[in-house]
Enzyme design. Structure first.
Site, mmCIF file in Angstrom:
data_model
loop_
_atom_site.group_PDB
_atom_site.id
_atom_site.type_symbol
_atom_site.label_atom_id
_atom_site.label_comp_id
_atom_site.label_asym_id
_atom_site.label_seq_id
_atom_site.Cartn_x
_atom_site.Cartn_y
_atom_site.Cartn_z
ATOM 1 N N GLU A 23 0.870 -1.181 0.000
ATOM 2 C CA GLU A 23 0.000 0.000 0.000
ATOM 3 C C GLU A 23 0.901 1.222 0.000
ATOM 4 O O GLU A 23 2.131 1.111 0.094
ATOM 5 C CB GLU A 23 -0.921 -0.006 1.219
ATOM 6 N N HIS B 154 -8.270 9.836 3.047
ATOM 7 C CA HIS B 154 -7.924 8.705 2.177
ATOM 8 C C HIS B 154 -8.083 9.180 0.742
ATOM 9 O O HIS B 154 -9.091 9.772 0.373
ATOM 10 C CB HIS B 154 -8.837 7.507 2.449
ATOM 11 N N ARG C 3 -0.073 8.401 1.601
ATOM 12 C CA ARG C 3 -1.413 8.835 1.178
ATOM 13 C C ARG C 3 -1.648 10.338 1.290
ATOM 14 O O ARG C 3 -2.501 10.863 0.584
ATOM 15 C CB ARG C 3 -2.494 8.029 1.867
ATOM 16 N N HIS D 192 -10.557 10.096 6.767
ATOM 17 C CA HIS D 192 -10.373 8.656 6.963
ATOM 18 C C HIS D 192 -9.868 8.299 8.357
ATOM 19 O O HIS D 192 -10.349 7.356 8.960
ATOM 20 C CB HIS D 192 -9.384 8.163 5.906
ATOM 21 N N ARG E 140 -0.351 8.820 9.200
ATOM 22 C CA ARG E 140 -0.188 7.385 9.484
ATOM 23 C C ARG E 140 0.161 6.611 8.218
ATOM 24 O O ARG E 140 -0.447 6.808 7.160
ATOM 25 C CB ARG E 140 -1.481 6.823 10.066
#
Ligand code: SIN
Length: 533
Positions: A123, A244, A293, A352, A387
């Protein structure tokens, strides 16, 4: 300060109260039992309704051949953009593999590769494939299933569902010794009551409902963080709300929880395209579509501004066997009339994850005696300003175990609660204007002007008080408090870093390599300090 409620009509007690039934709460509860402590687990809706079951991508852990906790640490620190607490990251990545093995021993079943090894995917922000997944894209549901099965077998864990936690109860020495809660129940335990304990663990998850569009379920109203703030606990890093990058875009009028399109879809080869069919992440970051992200979310936001379109496109048509690899996402797409095996998916960022929360030490202890916090509600410092993908389930597993171990040798006798605070309650009709104001002024991109306007709106909304306690009013009051602390911190941080982007301060500045800590004193005065990491 506390929320206005009817007087308590019932009471109960246990050694430890755990509030929340996601991975953090369930892990803490099970570990507490291994030390013989009695646990009261209270949860706001049904026991499996929190954020955990919605987690798609998985759990990051250095379990693959050639991977090491140190490499996981490097990726975590890079995503955290200079604000991670290195000790907390060390704990997360080094205790992570053992925590995952324990979860597997507890019955969680992860997807396997053709050779029978645990299948690991990638990811955003990870330089290696290290994400375990289950049911394709239903990892959280499997984790939740396995932990719940263990909880259900343990008669030393009493569960109260449909129990909204309201406020902390404190002893005359200031130690948290219980909570007030509102239960929609039956028999003697209905309405407002008191649960007393030798320690309280908040694991209430996120606060995504502070925004109009979020991946979080309706229960994510940050009740535990608001409780801790009212109780005087230190809150940190709350300006770092993670958006997100790829949430299924449906309609601007759509509010509340939106379907997530996991980063694992990009991990398996999907690419982002703008309205001119350009793969716009190339050249923006060495990891392109798999950049951390925050980088992807802000670039999507920029592309949307440039094109005037409310979304960009995710092309997943080259992924083999999409429907089996990503069954949840396939179902969300087809329910919205999109066949991801043949068509591009319209995606846009949505709120998110709260990278910050109640400031805790390496054993999950907050700045107030007796109050521990775990999972998304906590700020362990492991996430810094952003994160790393799939570090959140891991954090719940690792820190839940640490909290239980710390409490196993540190519990004083039950103390009496004193109750002398002033009450507040806002009208539930503030919720919609609050969410709109937060999305417009404190979203992916902020500025002094947008944040000041949002703070003014919040000030106006705070005048709409209520004298009619109900769930909607408690949740709205909690969200108002959280919105206020987010905006205050975002205003103070005059730089861009991680998931906090200021159009008026587009660069990171070394003088901001510290964390903003907010606190409310007994008279309701706000105090903020900067703490070095
Ligand atoms: C995702 O599957 O993209 C979300 C994973 C996460 O939030 O860590």
């Amino acid at each position: 300060m506390k929320l206005l409620t009817a007087p308590s009509g019932w009471s109960t007690s246990a050694d430890v109260i755990v509030i929340g039934s996601g991975v953090a709460g369930l892990t803490t509860a099970l570990n507490l039992r291994s030390y013989g402590l009695s646990v009261l687990l209270v949860t706001k809706a049904q026991i499996d309704e929190g954020s955990t079951k919605w987690a798609q991508g998985g759990i990051a852990s250095a379990l693959g051949p050639g991977d090491t906790p140190d490499q996981h640490k490097k990726d975590t620190l890079a995503a955290g953009a200079g604000l991670c607490d290195i000790k907390a990251v060390d704990v997360l990545v080094s205790e992570g593999p053992e925590a995952v093995r324990k979860l597997i021993a507890q019955g969680a079943v992860f997807d396997k590769s053709e050779t029978g090894e645990i299948a690991l995917t990638r990811e955003g922000g990870h330089l290696r494939n290290r994400i375990l997944h289950a049911g394709g894209d239903a990892t959280g549901a499997e984790v939740s299933r396995a932990l719940l099965a263990a909880v259900n077998e343990d008669s030393g864990i009493e569960v109260i569902e449909h129990a909204l936690v309201i406020d902390a109860l404190k002893s005359k020495t200031g130690r948290v010794c219980g909570v007030t809660l509102h239960v929609i129940g039956a028999g003697s335990r209905d309405g407002v009551g008191r649960a007393l304990a030798r320690a309280v663990v908040v694991a209430t998850g996120g606060l995504g409902q502070v925004y109009s569009q979020t991946t979080n379920p309706a229960v994510s109203t940050g009740d535990g963080v608001a409780l801790a703030l009212r109780a005087g606990a230190k809150i940190a890093d709350v300006e770092f709300i993670q958006f997100h990058p790829t949430v299924l875009w449906q309609d601007l009028a759509n509010r509340g929880q939106q379907p997530l399109i996991s980063e694992a879809v990009r991990g398996e080869g999907a690419i982002l395209l703008n309205s001119k069919d350009e793969q716009f992440m190339i050249g923006k970051h060495p990891q392109a579509d798999l950049a951390p992200r925050d980088v992807v979310a802000i670039e999507i936001f920029n592309q949307m501004r440039l094109s005037g379109q409310p979304h960009v496109w995710l092309d997943a048509t080259k992924i083999k066997d999409f429907a089996n690899r990503f069954p949840t996402i396939y179902a969300s797409c087809t329910q919205n009339g999109i066949d991801p095996t043949r068509e591009r998916i319209p995606v846009a960022p949505a709120s998110h994850y709260a990278s910050g929360g109640v400031l805790v030490d390496l054993n999950g202890k907050s700045s107030i005696d007796g109050l521990y916090v775990c999972g998304e509600s906590a700020c362990t410092g492991a996430h810094g300003a952003n994160r790393l993908a799939s570090n959140s389930l891991l954090e719940g597993l690792v820190f839940g175990a640490r909290i239980a171990a710390a409490l196993s040798n540190k519990l004083p006798v039950q103390q009496e609660a004193v109750d002398d605070h002033k009450s507040i309650l806002l009208d539930p009709k503030i919720l919609l204007p609050l969410q709109i104001a937060m999305s417009e002024g404190a979203g992916v991109l902020r500025s002094e002007a947008s944040l000041t306007k949002t703070l003014q709106t919040l000030g106006e909304l705070s005048k709409l008080t209520s004298t009619e306690p109900c769930i909607e009013a408690w949740e709205a009051t909690n969200l108002h408090l959280l919105a206020t602390v987010i905006v205050k911190s975002a205003l103070l941080r005059t730089e861009s870093r991680g998931s906090h982007w200021r159009s008026d301060y587009p660069n990171s500045q070394d003088k901001w390599l510290s964390r903003i800590v907010q606190q409310i004193d007994e008279s309701g005065n706000w105090k903020n300090t900067l703490e070095m990491i």
